[in-house]
Design a protein around this motif. Structure first.
Motif, PDB file in Angstrom:
ATOM      1  N   GLU A   1       2.931   6.154  12.767  1.00  0.00           N
ATOM      2  CA  GLU A   1       4.028   6.478  13.688  1.00  0.00           C
ATOM      3  C   GLU A   1       4.823   7.679  13.214  1.00  0.00           C
ATOM      4  N   SER A   2       5.127   7.717  11.916  1.00  0.00           N
ATOM      5  CA  SER A   2       5.882   8.856  11.380  1.00  0.00           C
ATOM      6  C   SER A   2       5.105  10.155  11.532  1.00  0.00           C
TER       7      SER A   2
ATOM      8  N   GLU B   1       7.168   6.627   3.226  1.00  0.00           N
ATOM      9  CA  GLU B   1       7.066   5.423   4.061  1.00  0.00           C
ATOM     10  C   GLU B   1       6.828   4.183   3.206  1.00  0.00           C
TER      11      GLU B   1
ATOM     12  N   THR C   1       3.781   2.338   9.979  1.00  0.00           N
ATOM     13  CA  THR C   1       4.861   3.317   9.777  1.00  0.00           C
ATOM     14  C   THR C   1       4.320   4.708   9.446  1.00  0.00           C
TER      15      THR C   1
END
Length: 174
Positions: free
Chosen positions: A148-149, A129, A145
């Motif tokens: 969320e990932s 990321e 990120t």
């Protein structure tokens, strides 16, 4: 011939008594040795079980501390860049791991592999990321990120490892 029978008459009962005494004493010593081994094992378990439980506790804490959400909340600071946050997250994970290296003595080899795999999966997530973002941008981008990932991953490695750890702890009691 009668002399031989006289000798056999006295020696045979003596041999039977000797063999019986030998077998009884041998069984007694064997049972005594088993009792001492069992007592040693139980005393050893009384000392090792609390230490093993502490190791499992420390490893759960380690896994919870490197969980992306708690890690980012703990390490992110106002004014940091993506690159600074990425370096800080990686350093925090490595420091936590090094701090808990000795715990591998108390857990199974398979569980330790799982723990290392969980650590590596989080590091890989942070690297991947972080490489997609500009290093100079605000750390909020990396924070967002990574979280969320991680949330999009079905059954992440860290969750599997926590479940395996709990399973191993429960096997101690069964």
């Amino acid at each position: 011939m009668t002399g031989v029978l006289e000798i056999v008459k006295y020696i045979l009962p003596s041999l039977v008594v000797f063999a019986t005494a030998y077998l009884v004493i041998k069984a007694f010593f064997k049972r005594d040795e088993q009792n001492r081994k069992q007592e040693f094992f139980l005393n050893n378990q009384k000392e090792i079980t609390p230490i093993r439980l502490q190791a499992y506790e420390r490893l759960i804490i380690f896994l919870e501390r490197i969980h992306p959400e708690s890690l980012i909340v703990r390490e992110n600071a106002v004014g940091m860049s993506n690159q600074q946050l990425q370096q800080k997250l990686i350093a925090a994970i490595r420091t936590e791991f090094e701090h808990n290296l000795s715990q591998q003595v108390y857990v199974s080899a398979d569980l330790w592999k799982e723990i290392k795999s969980a650590k590596e999966s989080i590091l890989q997530l942070i690297y991947s990321e972080g490489s997609q973002l500009l290093p100079s941008d605000s750390s909020l981008g990396l924070s967002k990120t990574v979280i969320e990932s991680h949330m999009q991953i079905q059954n992440p490695q860290i969750d599997k490892t926590i479940a395996a750890l709990k399973s191993e702890v429960s096997s101690i009691w069964n």
